[in-house]
Write a protein that holds these residues in place. Structure first.
Motif, PDB file in Angstrom:
ATOM      1  N   UNK A  51       0.814  -1.211   0.000  1.00 44.91           N
ATOM      2  CA  UNK A  51       0.000   0.000   0.000  1.00 44.91           C
ATOM      3  C   UNK A  51       0.850   1.265   0.000  1.00 44.91           C
ATOM      4  N   UNK A  52       2.077   1.171   0.497  1.00 47.40           N
ATOM      5  CA  UNK A  52       2.963   2.339   0.459  1.00 47.40           C
ATOM      6  C   UNK A  52       3.322   2.686  -0.983  1.00 47.40           C
ATOM      7  N   UNK A  53       3.563   1.678  -1.797  1.00 49.65           N
ATOM      8  CA  UNK A  53       3.830   1.923  -3.217  1.00 49.65           C
ATOM      9  C   UNK A  53       2.568   2.397  -3.929  1.00 49.65           C
ATOM     10  N   UNK A  54       1.418   1.880  -3.493  1.00 52.03           N
ATOM     11  CA  UNK A  54       0.158   2.325  -4.083  1.00 52.03           C
ATOM     12  C   UNK A  54      -0.083   3.807  -3.784  1.00 52.03           C
ATOM     13  N   UNK A  55       0.359   4.262  -2.615  1.00 46.08           N
ATOM     14  CA  UNK A  55       0.229   5.697  -2.301  1.00 46.08           C
ATOM     15  C   UNK A  55       1.005   6.526  -3.318  1.00 46.08           C
ATOM     16  N   UNK A  56       2.210   6.072  -3.644  1.00 43.36           N
ATOM     17  CA  UNK A  56       3.008   6.781  -4.644  1.00 43.36           C
ATOM     18  C   UNK A  56       2.351   6.701  -6.015  1.00 43.36           C
ATOM     19  N   UNK A  57       1.830   5.534  -6.341  1.00 38.41           N
ATOM     20  CA  UNK A  57       1.181   5.366  -7.640  1.00 38.41           C
ATOM     21  C   UNK A  57      -0.050   6.257  -7.780  1.00 38.41           C
ATOM     22  N   UNK A  58      -0.886   6.299  -6.714  1.00 43.42           N
ATOM     23  CA  UNK A  58      -2.081   7.144  -6.773  1.00 43.42           C
ATOM     24  C   UNK A  58      -1.722   8.627  -6.798  1.00 43.42           C
ATOM     25  N   UNK A  59      -0.633   8.997  -6.150  1.00 44.17           N
ATOM     26  CA  UNK A  59      -0.230  10.403  -6.200  1.00 44.17           C
ATOM     27  C   UNK A  59       0.140  10.790  -7.628  1.00 44.17           C
ATOM     28  N   UNK A  60       0.657   9.822  -8.392  1.00 36.90           N
ATOM     29  CA  UNK A  60       0.980  10.075  -9.796  1.00 36.90           C
ATOM     30  C   UNK A  60      -0.267  10.023 -10.672  1.00 36.90           C
ATOM     31  N   UNK A  61      -1.085   9.003 -10.484  1.00 36.46           N
ATOM     32  CA  UNK A  61      -2.262   8.818 -11.337  1.00 36.46           C
ATOM     33  C   UNK A  61      -3.343   9.868 -11.087  1.00 36.46           C
ATOM     34  N   UNK A  99      -2.908  12.711  -8.960  1.00 35.54           N
ATOM     35  CA  UNK A  99      -2.420  14.035  -8.594  1.00 35.54           C
ATOM     36  C   UNK A  99      -2.734  14.395  -7.155  1.00 35.54           C
ATOM     37  N   UNK A 100      -2.997  13.373  -6.302  1.00 35.07           N
ATOM     38  CA  UNK A 100      -3.335  13.611  -4.901  1.00 35.07           C
ATOM     39  C   UNK A 100      -2.067  13.678  -4.054  1.00 35.07           C
ATOM     40  N   UNK A 101      -2.182  14.320  -2.904  1.00 38.27           N
ATOM     41  CA  UNK A 101      -1.068  14.453  -1.966  1.00 38.27           C
ATOM     42  C   UNK A 101      -1.285  13.522  -0.780  1.00 38.27           C
ATOM     43  N   UNK A 102      -0.246  12.806  -0.391  1.00 35.96           N
ATOM     44  CA  UNK A 102      -0.346  11.933   0.773  1.00 35.96           C
ATOM     45  C   UNK A 102      -0.463  12.764   2.040  1.00 35.96           C
ATOM     46  N   UNK A 103      -1.335  12.337   2.953  1.00 30.68           N
ATOM     47  CA  UNK A 103      -1.501  13.027   4.232  1.00 30.68           C
ATOM     48  C   UNK A 103      -0.196  12.954   5.027  1.00 30.68           C
ATOM     49  N   UNK A 104       0.070  13.957   5.859  1.00 37.26           N
ATOM     50  CA  UNK A 104       1.314  13.944   6.637  1.00 37.26           C
ATOM     51  C   UNK A 104       1.522  12.656   7.415  1.00 37.26           C
ATOM     52  N   UNK A 105       0.446  12.113   8.019  1.00 39.24           N
ATOM     53  CA  UNK A 105       0.639  10.886   8.813  1.00 39.24           C
ATOM     54  C   UNK A 105       0.963   9.700   7.911  1.00 39.24           C
ATOM     55  N   UNK A 116       5.448  -0.020  -9.747  1.00 34.77           N
ATOM     56  CA  UNK A 116       6.330   0.973 -10.344  1.00 34.77           C
ATOM     57  C   UNK A 116       5.956   1.238 -11.800  1.00 34.77           C
ATOM     58  N   UNK A 117       5.590   0.188 -12.508  1.00 35.80           N
ATOM     59  CA  UNK A 117       5.201   0.349 -13.906  1.00 35.80           C
ATOM     60  C   UNK A 117       3.941   1.189 -14.025  1.00 35.80           C
ATOM     61  N   UNK A 118       2.949   0.913 -13.185  1.00 28.70           N
ATOM     62  CA  UNK A 118       1.707   1.699 -13.213  1.00 28.70           C
ATOM     63  C   UNK A 118       2.000   3.160 -12.878  1.00 28.70           C
ATOM     64  N   UNK A 119       2.894   3.379 -11.929  1.00 31.00           N
ATOM     65  CA  UNK A 119       3.267   4.745 -11.550  1.00 31.00           C
ATOM     66  C   UNK A 119       3.879   5.472 -12.750  1.00 31.00           C
ATOM     67  N   UNK A 120       4.832   4.824 -13.417  1.00 28.92           N
ATOM     68  CA  UNK A 120       5.521   5.474 -14.529  1.00 28.92           C
ATOM     69  C   UNK A 120       4.625   5.675 -15.743  1.00 28.92           C
ATOM     70  N   UNK A 121       3.561   4.899 -15.848  1.00 30.44           N
ATOM     71  CA  UNK A 121       2.645   5.030 -16.975  1.00 30.44           C
ATOM     72  C   UNK A 121       1.569   6.096 -16.741  1.00 30.44           C
ATOM     73  N   UNK A 122       1.596   6.715 -15.567  1.00 29.41           N
ATOM     74  CA  UNK A 122       0.645   7.790 -15.273  1.00 29.41           C
ATOM     75  C   UNK A 122       0.936   9.011 -16.147  1.00 29.41           C
ATOM     76  N   UNK A 123      -0.046   9.907 -16.253  1.00 28.31           N
ATOM     77  CA  UNK A 123       0.156  11.127 -17.042  1.00 28.31           C
ATOM     78  C   UNK A 123       1.309  11.964 -16.505  1.00 28.31           C
ATOM     79  N   UNK A 124       1.464  11.985 -15.190  1.00 26.89           N
ATOM     80  CA  UNK A 124       2.546  12.764 -14.575  1.00 26.89           C
ATOM     81  C   UNK A 124       3.181  11.937 -13.454  1.00 26.89           C
ATOM     82  N   UNK A 163       5.971  12.238 -11.956  1.00 33.35           N
ATOM     83  CA  UNK A 163       6.915  12.919 -11.071  1.00 33.35           C
ATOM     84  C   UNK A 163       6.498  12.931  -9.600  1.00 33.35           C
ATOM     85  N   UNK A 164       5.245  13.300  -9.243  1.00 34.67           N
ATOM     86  CA  UNK A 164       4.889  13.303  -7.817  1.00 34.67           C
ATOM     87  C   UNK A 164       5.071  11.933  -7.159  1.00 34.67           C
TER      88      UNK A 164
END
Length: 473
Positions: A168-178, A180-186, A210-218, A220-221
């Motif tokens: 789920x930690x990697x999914x947080x990064x993936x969703x932030x890319x797909x 454009x959401x920001x992870x909560x501080x906690x 990682x592949x899904x993250x890199x295939x997102x429109x952006x 970088x986040x």
């Protein structure tokens, strides 16, 4: 909210039809998870996820006569799949799983409430549901507010959620890319303190995220979140490793930031050249990793400059090693590492001093990767000096024109020697064996250097080479 539910029913009357079947059998049915999130974002797809209080065998009874096709591959985890009128539906019994927090697979336990089922989901934006029988919105963990705020938070505490499933930690990064959401501080705090937990996850699953993250429109986040939380140190350490090197143009904070810019520019070129095609994972991996060899090759010069001699050679080896560890396919590994190896060659072109032979070699070495190499080289120009950037692009324009002219003149995509294997054996009196291969390779190199030869000239060159190397009669 009622408008969203009404829109769902308009888009997918199958959901209403299916809900009535479940209600008739005495069970509830909810649209859930990413399907609800995407509906709220006006991006509802043809794949819908449902949850129910019916047990898997009961689900099978309800949908068997209704669906165009039914499969039960995931029934051990409570999931039954159905296709109907071109749509794919997955129906999963309420879950109340427990985890041993050693691996990732849960001990599957079926639950009795929608609230309990939603609590075990990864993020609150994925923990919303629609009660289809009553057309009512169910949001016990404020997922709608998180959606409005564009924030990724967890229904349970992040520590509990990530301990149950570190992926789920990697999914947080993936969703932030797909998204454009920001992870909560906690969530960021938990990802940072629990980064080593990702080691419990198989390389194949890490690679998929990682592949899904890199295939997102952006992407970088998502990449930045992985690096900032030190998760990248565990799954893609070459990327944060680039923060140690200063870019030779001194125009960027470091090579890491430069590489993120190259990735963004490669995606822009990808979209402008093939706007209707799928995202190009090979190009994006190459853009992100093209300079990973710089930290290992950095040398500080006496005049205060910095050099990275042969970083493309070192980088290609590093990229190959990392992609193998992540279980990427052989094709992706070879293509990405070759692009990393070739990305710097253009800089030897100068102001067009390359001979036709050098241009032929550039084409031949790139092979099918040539269109990607064009994009990568152009994306690698990140100087803020507009005059210099324009000059670099104009020079590459010139190289592309020469490539097109040579390709029109010769079929360089399938370059072959001027004599084939049978002719080589007949002329030199050879039988099949290594010497034939050596002769073929020599003639191919000659073709690359000089272009097509007349038949008699090719024969003469072959005999000359054979005599010099003591081959043939």
């Amino acid at each position: 909210m009622q408008n969203a539910v009404t829109e769902l029913m308009r888009i997918s009357p199958l959901a209403d039809e299916l809900a009535k079947l479940f209600a008739k059998a005495g069970y509830s049915l909810y649209l859930v998870g990413g399907s609800v999130r995407d509906m709220m974002l006006d991006r509802l797809s043809s794949d819908l996820d449902f949850t129910t209080d019916a047990r898997p065998d009961q689900v099978l009874k309800i949908v068997s006569a209704w669906g165009d096709a039914v499969w039960d591959v995931g029934i051990a985890f409570g999931t039954v799949g159905v296709t109907k009128q071109g749509m794919t539906l997955e129906i999963t019994t309420f879950r109340a799983d427990s985890y041993d927090r050693v691996g990732r697979n849960p001990e599957v336990t079926f639950g009795d409430s929608i609230e309990g089922d939603l609590l075990r989901r990864d993020f609150t934006v994925n923990a919303m549901a629609i009660d289809l029988a009553n057309q009512a919105f169910v949001d016990p963990y404020d997922g709608l507010q998180a959606l409005r705020d564009q924030v990724l938070d967890t229904p349970a505490t992040p520590q509990e959620s990530f301990a149950d499933d570190p992926l789920r930690m990697l999914r947080a990064a993936r969703f932030s890319a797909q998204l454009g959401f920001t992870a909560a501080p906690r969530v960021i705090d938990a990802m940072t303190s629990m980064a080593e937990e990702i080691d419990r996850i198989t390389a194949e699953r890490v690679q998929a995220e990682l592949s899904k993250l890199l295939l997102a429109d952006d992407p970088r986040p998502g990449v930045e979140l992985l690096v900032d939380t030190r998760l990248a140190d565990r799954v893609l350490p070459e990327v944060p490793g680039m923060r140690l090197a200063i870019d030779e143009h001194h125009q960027h904070k470091d090579v890491y930031q430069h590489s993120l810019t190259v990735l963004a520019q490669a995606i822009d070129l990808e979209k402008s050249h093939e706007p209707t095609s799928e995202p190009d994972l090979i190009l994006r991996l190459a853009a992100l990793l093209h300079d990973v060899g710089k930290p290992a090759t950095r040398e500080f010069q006496s005049g205060g400059g910095v050099s990275f001699h042969h970083h493309e050679v070192v980088g290609a080896k590093m990229a190959r090693k990392r992609l193998r560890a992540l279980k990427f396919s052989k094709e992706i590994i070879e293509d990405v590492s070759q692009l990393v190896f070739l990305h710097l060659r253009f800089h030897g072109y100068g102001k067009g001093e390359w001979t036709d032979s050098a241009v032929r070699r550039y084409i031949t070495d790139a092979g099918d990767l040539l269109p990607r190499l064009h994009k990568l080289v152009r994306a690698d120009c990140t100087t803020r000096n507009r005059k210099k950037a324009a000059a670099l692009q104009a020079t590459y324009d010139d190289l592309e024109r020469r490539i097109e002219a040579l390709q029109a003149q010769e079929d360089l995509d399938r370059v072959r020697p001027d004599l084939n294997g049978e002719e080589i054996m007949r002329i030199l009196g050879l039988k099949p064996g290594p010497d034939v291969g050596k002769a073929w390779k020599h003639l191919k190199e000659l073709r690359l250097d000089r272009g097509p030869l007349e038949h008699d000239d090719a024969v003469a060159e072959l005999k000359k080479w054979a005599a010099e190397n003591g081959i043939g009669g």
